[in-house]
Design an enzyme around this catalytic site. Structure first.
Site, PDB file in Angstrom:
ATOM      1  N   LYS A  40       1.269  -1.082  -0.260  1.00 16.45           N
ATOM      2  CA  LYS A  40       0.120   0.099   0.165  1.00 16.45           C
ATOM      3  C   LYS A  40       1.211   1.680   0.163  1.00 16.45           C
ATOM      4  CE  LYS A  40      -3.982  -0.238   2.623  1.00 16.45           C
ATOM      5  NZ  LYS A  40      -4.720   0.235   4.007  1.00 16.45           N
ATOM      6  N   THR A  91      -9.745  -1.286  13.297  1.00 19.74           N
ATOM      7  CA  THR A  91     -10.355  -1.852  14.293  1.00 19.74           C
ATOM      8  C   THR A  91     -11.427  -3.545  14.396  1.00 19.74           C
ATOM      9  OG1 THR A  91     -11.654  -0.459  14.792  1.00 19.74           O
ATOM     10  CG2 THR A  91      -9.276   0.144  15.791  1.00 19.74           C
ATOM     11  N   THR A 126     -12.017   4.310  15.185  1.00 23.10           N
ATOM     12  CA  THR A 126     -13.016   4.319  16.336  1.00 23.10           C
ATOM     13  C   THR A 126     -13.099   2.696  17.621  1.00 23.10           C
ATOM     14  OG1 THR A 126     -15.038   4.607  14.468  1.00 23.10           O
ATOM     15  CG2 THR A 126     -15.532   3.323  16.093  1.00 23.10           C
ATOM     16  N   ASN A 217     -22.849   6.450  15.512  1.00 23.06           N
ATOM     17  CA  ASN A 217     -23.610   5.609  13.930  1.00 23.06           C
ATOM     18  C   ASN A 217     -24.501   4.136  14.756  1.00 23.06           C
ATOM     19  OD1 ASN A 217     -21.091   6.009  12.835  1.00 23.06           O
ATOM     20  ND2 ASN A 217     -19.929   4.443  12.380  1.00 23.06           N
ATOM     21  N   ALA A 261     -35.625   3.076   2.689  1.00 21.40           N
ATOM     22  CA  ALA A 261     -36.346   1.451   3.210  1.00 21.40           C
ATOM     23  C   ALA A 261     -35.236   1.152   1.872  1.00 21.40           C
ATOM     24  CB  ALA A 261     -37.985   1.747   3.524  1.00 21.40           C
ATOM     25  N   CYS A 269     -17.627   0.218   9.081  1.00 17.73           N
ATOM     26  CA  CYS A 269     -18.724   0.670  10.273  1.00 17.73           C
ATOM     27  C   CYS A 269     -19.537   0.329  10.837  1.00 17.73           C
ATOM     28  CB  CYS A 269     -18.726   2.267  10.164  1.00 17.73           C
ATOM     29  SG  CYS A 269     -16.642   2.643   8.887  1.00 17.73           S
ATOM     30  N   LYS A 329     -22.576   0.666  -0.880  1.00 19.35           N
ATOM     31  CA  LYS A 329     -23.681   1.657  -1.209  1.00 19.35           C
ATOM     32  C   LYS A 329     -22.813   2.343  -2.406  1.00 19.35           C
ATOM     33  CE  LYS A 329     -22.326   5.629   0.640  1.00 19.35           C
ATOM     34  NZ  LYS A 329     -21.444   6.699   1.891  1.00 19.35           N
ATOM     35  N   ARG A 336     -17.296  -4.559   2.016  1.00 18.38           N
ATOM     36  CA  ARG A 336     -17.066  -4.941   3.047  1.00 18.38           C
ATOM     37  C   ARG A 336     -18.853  -5.249   3.809  1.00 18.38           C
ATOM     38  NH1 ARG A 336     -12.169  -1.501   5.460  1.00 18.38           N
ATOM     39  NH2 ARG A 336     -13.676  -0.172   4.365  1.00 18.38           N
TER      40      ARG A 336
HETATM   41  C1  UDX Z   1     -21.243   5.882   8.109  1.00 18.91           C
HETATM   42  C2  UDX Z   1     -21.305   7.032   8.500  1.00 18.91           C
HETATM   43  O1  UDX Z   1     -22.186   7.502   7.948  1.00 18.91           O
HETATM   44  C3  UDX Z   1     -20.030   7.700   8.597  1.00 18.91           C
HETATM   45  O2  UDX Z   1     -20.514   8.739   9.919  1.00 18.91           O
HETATM   46  C4  UDX Z   1     -18.822   7.112   9.923  1.00 18.91           C
HETATM   47  O3  UDX Z   1     -18.094   7.302  10.035  1.00 18.91           O
HETATM   48  C5  UDX Z   1     -18.934   5.707   8.864  1.00 18.91           C
HETATM   49  O4  UDX Z   1     -19.946   5.163   8.920  1.00 18.91           O
HETATM   50  P1  UDX Z   1     -20.753   5.081   5.516  1.00 18.91           P
HETATM   51  O5  UDX Z   1     -20.706   3.807   6.253  1.00 18.91           O
HETATM   52  O6  UDX Z   1     -19.532   4.892   5.417  1.00 18.91           O
HETATM   53  O7  UDX Z   1     -20.752   6.043   6.763  1.00 18.91           O
HETATM   54  O8  UDX Z   1     -21.716   5.140   5.168  1.00 18.91           O
HETATM   55  P2  UDX Z   1     -23.134   5.608   5.400  1.00 18.91           P
HETATM   56  O9  UDX Z   1     -23.952   6.245   3.930  1.00 18.91           O
HETATM   57  O10 UDX Z   1     -23.249   5.995   6.644  1.00 18.91           O
HETATM   58  O11 UDX Z   1     -24.137   4.301   4.799  1.00 18.91           O
HETATM   59  C6  UDX Z   1     -23.940   3.324   5.489  1.00 18.91           C
HETATM   60  C7  UDX Z   1     -25.194   1.969   5.124  1.00 18.91           C
HETATM   61  O12 UDX Z   1     -26.437   2.132   5.446  1.00 18.91           O
HETATM   62  C8  UDX Z   1     -25.071   1.970   3.617  1.00 18.91           C
HETATM   63  O13 UDX Z   1     -24.735   0.381   2.841  1.00 18.91           O
HETATM   64  C9  UDX Z   1     -26.490   2.332   2.799  1.00 18.91           C
HETATM   65  O14 UDX Z   1     -26.772   2.316   1.403  1.00 18.91           O
HETATM   66  C10 UDX Z   1     -27.064   1.996   4.224  1.00 18.91           C
HETATM   67  N1  UDX Z   1     -28.438   2.665   3.910  1.00 18.91           N
HETATM   68  C11 UDX Z   1     -28.219   4.656   3.774  1.00 18.91           C
HETATM   69  C12 UDX Z   1     -28.910   2.983   3.712  1.00 18.91           C
HETATM   70  O15 UDX Z   1     -29.326   1.740   3.975  1.00 18.91           O
HETATM   71  N2  UDX Z   1     -30.541   3.889   3.629  1.00 18.91           N
HETATM   72  C13 UDX Z   1     -30.483   4.576   4.589  1.00 18.91           C
HETATM   73  O16 UDX Z   1     -30.656   5.834   4.079  1.00 18.91           O
HETATM   74  C14 UDX Z   1     -29.625   5.376   4.489  1.00 18.91           C
END
Ligand code: UDX
Length: 441
Positions: A40, A91, A126, A217, A261, A269, A329, A336
């Site tokens: 890396k 972590t 975290t 979270n 939904a 996370c 997403k 992951r």
């Molecule tokens: C999350 C937290 O938002 C962030 O603050 C923290 O630092 C790390 O974890 P992340 O996991 O990168 O961020 O993405 P996020 O946009 O929060 O989406 C998390 C998951 O929730 C995704 O799989 C997304 O598809 C899902 N999601 C999000 C839903 O299913 N519905 C929603 O309305 C929003």
């Protein structure tokens, strides 16, 4: 080279550490990123970002060219001469649900070993509440000569993959947990450029900062699972979950965000932080079963989607199912805990052949689940498929040529795992369209 304010080390250059390093360099600091993964570091030294994150490659290139950002595989370069060193190592979750903090302890020992005088060590990963005490005793044991010079700060990140750089440079809040005015003053200088732009810097104690991260979270995951439980009820009651979410979200006490939904949450996370938070609570003698229910409802969201596929196709043996979107997403190549892969494994285990397409996460998906076929084109994925399942709401899927898709498909069936498509348009085109949490067509 432009004047740099503070020399800063970042130990661990994954999704959090690398974004932090690049953001701090762009604020004018002189940053050295360090990682034990030689491959890396070699990529980073070559100016390559090892994962997909919008905008990160350009800013990394700019900051490396300006001389404000460099990388090393030895922690001495990240520590010696630095006023602040961030610990942003992984972590992961142990089988018990506890956060595995071995990398945090190793990083702390490394930093202590190279420390030369006063230094602020920042928990960016975290970590469960109470980790700072562990860190402090580790630092003091390693360097009793610097007992009063080495200070711990908790500065949790709130970055979202896909918008991490924006979240780092325009955070809604910077949270600093510290124990001395000297540590607070150092962090105020470090984040001065953001505070000057109007960003709010919250100062509190370390335990509060550690717990705020987990609670944030967990609450976001709770909100998602709440609306997914409502989606299950809507499917039975003939209501429309998106309309329910809209009606709820207009109340400023609820707000519209995180009420979409669908297939539920994934990522590195939410799943691990929920487990860690629950374990941490029970270690402090408080049972927090709500968090287990949040995880159960999230698993149930994938079950519900698999059931829609079964309903539409009858037997899954000898059926070919195309998954559109594999990343957890949109905006990332990270798979992951991706719900799409959980669904892929489920359908495959019931005899279906599964083909997946994702704009950037295909290779990572194949590494996680080699039994799946991954193609580079949505129309190739649709070829001879009996059903499309929209798993990740990438914007490019709104521009698909649905007539062409229909001509490739064996059955014109679409299960919309994120209520992303225009239902009426697909129905007019003759598709059998199956949304989430609302009456089907
Ligand atoms: C999350 C937290 O938002 C962030 O603050 C923290 O630092 C790390 O974890 P992340 O996991 O990168 O961020 O993405 P996020 O946009 O929060 O989406 C998390 C998951 O929730 C995704 O799989 C997304 O598809 C899902 N999601 C999000 C839903 O299913 N519905 C929603 O309305 C929003």
């Amino acid at each position: 080279m432009t004047e740099r304010h503070m020399r800063t080390g970042v130990v661990g250059t994954g999704h959090v550490g690398l974004v932090t390093a690049v953001a701090l360099a762009s604020m004018g600091h002189e940053v050295v990123g360090m990682d034990s993964d030689q491959e890396k570091v070699a990529k980073l030294k070559d100016g390559q970002v090892p994962f997909f994150e919008p905008g990160l490659q350009d800013l990394l290139t700019k900051e490396m060219e300006s001389g404000g950002l460099s990388f090393s595989s030895t922690s001495s370069e990240a520590v010696i001469g630095s006023e602040v060193v961030f610990i942003s190592v992984a972590t992961p979750t142990r089988s018990s649900g506890e956060a595995n903090l071995v990398a945090v302890e190793d990083a702390a020992k490394d930093v202590a070993h190279h420390a030369e005088g006063s230094l602020v060590i920042v928990e960016k990963s975290t970590v469960p509440t109470g980790t700072a005490h562990r860190l402090r005793s580790t630092l003091r044991r390693e360097r009793p000569d610097l007992a009063d010079e080495l200070e711990i700060v908790c500065n949790p990140e709130f970055l979202r993959e896909g918008s991490a750089l924006r979240d780092a440079l325009e955070p809604e809040r910077i949270l600093i947990g510290a124990e001395s005015e000297r540590a607070f003053a150092t962090m105020r200088r470090l984040y001065g450029p953001l505070v000057d732009r109007g960003c709010e810097l919250i100062e509190t104690d370390i335990a509060t900062a550690e717990l705020t991260k987990h609670a944030s979270n967990a609450f976001l995951a709770l909100k998602i699972s709440f609306i997914n439980a409502v989606a299950r009820l809507c499917e039975r009651a003939g209501a429309d979950v998106d309309a329910v979410a809209d009606g709820m979200g207009r109340d400023s006490r609820i707000g519209p965000a995180f009420l979409n939904a669908g297939l539920g949450y994934g990522g590195s996370c939410f799943p691990k932080d929920l487990a860690a938070f629950e374990r941490l609570a029970s270690r402090f003698g408080y049972q927090f079963p709500l968090l287990r229910e949040v995880a159960r409802i999230n698993d149930e969201a994938v079950d519900a989607c698999a059931e829609k596929v079964r309903e539409a196709l009858w037997n899954l043996e000898n059926k070919r199912i195309a998954l559109f979107g594999l990343a957890f997403k949109p905006g990332t190549d990270d798979v992951r805990f991706a719900p799409a892969l959980t669904l892929a494994r489920r359908l495959w285990s019931e005899g279906a052949s599964v083909v997946g397409y994702d704009p950037v996460a295909g290779d990572n998906a194949l590494q996680e689940f080699p039994e799946m076929e991954v193609v580079k084109d949505p129309y190739e994925a649709a070829r001879d498929a009996h059903c499309i399942v929209l798993c990740t709401e990438w914007n490019e899927f709104a521009e698909l040529d649905f007539e062409r898709l229909k001509s490739e498909l064996t059955y014109s069936i679409i299960v919309d795992g994120r209520n992303f498509f225009d239902a009426q348009r697909l129905e007019d085109l003759g598709f059998s369209y199956h949304p989430t949490g609302k009456p089907g067509f």
